[in-house]
Design a protein around this motif. Structure first.
Motif, PDB file in Angstrom:
ATOM      1  N   ILE A  30       0.650  -1.003  -0.088  1.00 40.81           N
ATOM      2  CA  ILE A  30       0.048  -0.061  -0.088  1.00 40.81           C
ATOM      3  C   ILE A  30       0.945   1.438  -0.013  1.00 40.81           C
ATOM      4  CG2 ILE A  30      -1.807   1.349   1.398  1.00 40.81           C
ATOM      5  CD1 ILE A  30      -2.677  -1.435   2.521  1.00 40.81           C
ATOM      6  N   PHE A  31       1.979   1.297   0.703  1.00 40.59           N
ATOM      7  CA  PHE A  31       2.863   2.442   0.894  1.00 40.59           C
ATOM      8  C   PHE A  31       3.955   2.397  -0.310  1.00 40.59           C
ATOM      9  CE2 PHE A  31       1.417   0.780   5.010  1.00 40.59           C
ATOM     10  CZ  PHE A  31       0.673   1.856   5.316  1.00 40.59           C
ATOM     11  N   TYR A  32       3.954   1.519  -1.406  1.00 35.12           N
ATOM     12  CA  TYR A  32       4.987   1.400  -2.170  1.00 35.12           C
ATOM     13  C   TYR A  32       4.473   1.825  -3.659  1.00 35.12           C
ATOM     14  CZ  TYR A  32       8.400  -0.975   0.485  1.00 35.12           C
ATOM     15  OH  TYR A  32       9.530  -1.163   1.449  1.00 35.12           O
ATOM     16  N   PRO A  33       5.119   2.560  -4.307  1.00 36.74           N
ATOM     17  CA  PRO A  33       4.755   2.918  -5.758  1.00 36.74           C
ATOM     18  C   PRO A  33       4.478   1.611  -6.692  1.00 36.74           C
ATOM     19  CG  PRO A  33       7.015   3.381  -5.639  1.00 36.74           C
ATOM     20  CD  PRO A  33       6.641   2.990  -4.352  1.00 36.74           C
ATOM     21  N   PRO A 215      13.956   2.265   4.767  1.00 41.54           N
ATOM     22  CA  PRO A 215      12.941   1.564   4.419  1.00 41.54           C
ATOM     23  C   PRO A 215      12.838   0.134   4.870  1.00 41.54           C
ATOM     24  CG  PRO A 215      13.924   1.713   2.599  1.00 41.54           C
ATOM     25  CD  PRO A 215      14.640   2.564   3.826  1.00 41.54           C
ATOM     26  N   PRO A 216      11.922  -0.517   5.179  1.00 37.63           N
ATOM     27  CA  PRO A 216      11.924  -2.100   5.635  1.00 37.63           C
ATOM     28  C   PRO A 216      12.742  -2.921   4.604  1.00 37.63           C
ATOM     29  CG  PRO A 216       9.695  -1.255   5.806  1.00 37.63           C
ATOM     30  CD  PRO A 216      10.446  -0.150   4.798  1.00 37.63           C
ATOM     31  N   TYR A 217      13.621  -3.464   5.010  1.00 38.16           N
ATOM     32  CA  TYR A 217      14.582  -4.478   4.182  1.00 38.16           C
ATOM     33  C   TYR A 217      14.727  -5.747   4.581  1.00 38.16           C
ATOM     34  CZ  TYR A 217      18.386  -3.208   7.604  1.00 38.16           C
ATOM     35  OH  TYR A 217      19.094  -3.390   8.495  1.00 38.16           O
ATOM     36  N   CYS A 218      15.311  -6.683   3.798  1.00 36.49           N
ATOM     37  CA  CYS A 218      15.488  -8.322   4.266  1.00 36.49           C
ATOM     38  C   CYS A 218      16.951  -8.346   4.591  1.00 36.49           C
ATOM     39  CB  CYS A 218      15.187  -8.993   3.072  1.00 36.49           C
ATOM     40  SG  CYS A 218      13.494  -9.161   2.559  1.00 36.49           S
ATOM     41  N   SER A 219      17.130  -9.196   5.634  1.00 43.96           N
ATOM     42  CA  SER A 219      18.401  -9.280   6.298  1.00 43.96           C
ATOM     43  C   SER A 219      19.413  -9.813   5.189  1.00 43.96           C
ATOM     44  CB  SER A 219      18.405 -10.235   7.504  1.00 43.96           C
ATOM     45  OG  SER A 219      19.775 -10.711   7.642  1.00 43.96           O
ATOM     46  N   ALA A 256      12.124   2.115  -4.122  1.00 41.16           N
ATOM     47  CA  ALA A 256      11.958   3.060  -5.420  1.00 41.16           C
ATOM     48  C   ALA A 256      11.333   2.397  -6.430  1.00 41.16           C
ATOM     49  CB  ALA A 256      13.338   3.663  -5.676  1.00 41.16           C
ATOM     50  N   ALA A 257      11.591   1.201  -6.370  1.00 45.64           N
ATOM     51  CA  ALA A 257      11.000   0.477  -7.561  1.00 45.64           C
ATOM     52  C   ALA A 257       9.632  -0.325  -7.406  1.00 45.64           C
ATOM     53  CB  ALA A 257      11.923  -0.977  -7.949  1.00 45.64           C
ATOM     54  N   GLY A 258       9.079  -0.239  -6.212  1.00 48.83           N
ATOM     55  CA  GLY A 258       7.756  -0.590  -6.051  1.00 48.83           C
ATOM     56  C   GLY A 258       7.622  -1.994  -5.588  1.00 48.83           C
TER      57      GLY A 258
END
Length: 329
Positions: A30-33, A215-219, A256-258
């Motif tokens: 929802i919060f991503y382009p 932003p949230p990211y994977c380890s 940035a890539a959605g």
């Protein structure tokens, strides 16, 4: 009262097992382009150094899962342990996976020579022309992803992992076969603040990243990308400068890539799980194994293929896993 206690226990179980995060992260898109069309021109213009070593015809036929292991030149024992266990031929055939090691250039001439000999012997090393150092981990990851899109377009998924991670390739492949669309999967880190101390090895300047939280990211210990998602992410890379934290940077590019990250409870992330056969059978990845531990985990996996594991194994493995010290990846 019974309903309240039952609900509380269920919430506690979901939280400790990681399933609660799996549910919560479904709201992230929802919060991503919306993702845009992939531009091969933008991807080809990423300034990654030229390759010195590249396994010829490694992706013929293409695997379901291409595993890119970030390794240091001096970690020959770790690479050999992976070759003898989950990254070997038997595992690759059963799981339709291919394991390759991504390295840069060591300082010592004898290490450079040894690496060339290793590459000729095993045919599983990708090496690019830049200095192998911690601050260049982002460049190493981008090199591997670019290689995958150029040399292994038939692969459906990529796993970026480290050379102290045990991968249950068979269980993982079965899981990935059920996934469709653009995928960015792993153990999510939430609201991580950049280190602003120049003396810290995780230092990120305001010029490179200005916001107070990533932003949230994977380890970075192990995360998965569908090949299409890798293309969308790479085209956002630009010319740099790039943050030295490669997993953080992939998360920034994904935003940035959605491409929203998705939490997977069975990915250990930066925690080491109990040295237990049921844990190695249940988890897709397990972190911080020595070469000897890697062999032991592989033996456990083979010897207990038909062994019954309790329904709450995942909860046990995650609850009694040991997190890394603060500041480690």
């Amino acid at each position: 009262m019974f309903v309240f206690l039952s609900s509380l226990l269920l919430l506690l179980f979901l939280s400790l097992s990681g399933y609660l995060e799996e549910c919560l992260c479904r709201a992230l898109p929802i919060f991503y382009p919306n993702p845009t069309r992939i531009s091969s021109t933008r991807i080809s213009s990423i300034p990654v150094p030229p390759l010195l070593l590249s396994p010829a015809n490694a992706c013929s036929p293409p695997p379901l899962l291409l595993i890119l292991v970030s390794s240091a030149p001096s970690h020959r024992d770790r690479r050999d342990a992976i070759r003898q266990t989950w990254g070997g031929l038997a595992s690759a055939t059963a799981s339709s996976s291919l394991t390759l090691f991504v390295l840069a250039v060591p300082d010592k001439a004898e290490e450079r020579s040894a690496l060339v000999h290793e590459a000729v012997t095993h045919g599983d090393i990708i090496q690019a022309n830049f200095t192998d150092s911690y601050r260049n981990l982002t460049l190493k990851t981008l090199t591997g992803l670019v290689w995958a899109l150029q040399k292994c377009q038939g692969a459906q998924f990529l796993l970026k992992t480290d050379d102290d991670v045990f991968v249950n390739t068979l269980a993982l492949s079965a899981f990935l076969k059920e996934r469709q669309g653009l995928q960015y999967l792993g153990r999510i880190h939430w609201r991580v603040a950049p280190f602003r101390d120049p003396e810290n090895r995780h230092y990120t300047s305001h010029e490179i990243y200005a916001s107070d939280h990533f932003p949230p990211y994977c380890s970075g210990t192990s995360y998965f990308l569908s090949l299409g998602a890798a293309g969308h992410i790479l085209q956002e890379a630009g010319n740099g400068p790039w943050p030295p934290l490669e997993d953080v940077y992939v998360g920034i590019l994904a935003k940035a890539a959605g491409i929203a990250p998705q939490h997977v409870a069975k990915i250990a992330g930066s925690a080491s799980i109990p040295h237990n056969s049921c844990c190695y059978r249940t988890m897709y990845t397990s972190h911080r194994l020595t070469p000897q531990g890697m062999q032991e985990a592989w033996n456990m996996l083979k010897e207990t293929e038909d062994h019954w594991c309790p329904p709450l194994t995942l909860l046990f493995c995650r609850t009694f896993g040991q997190p890394l010290d603060k500041g480690e990846n």
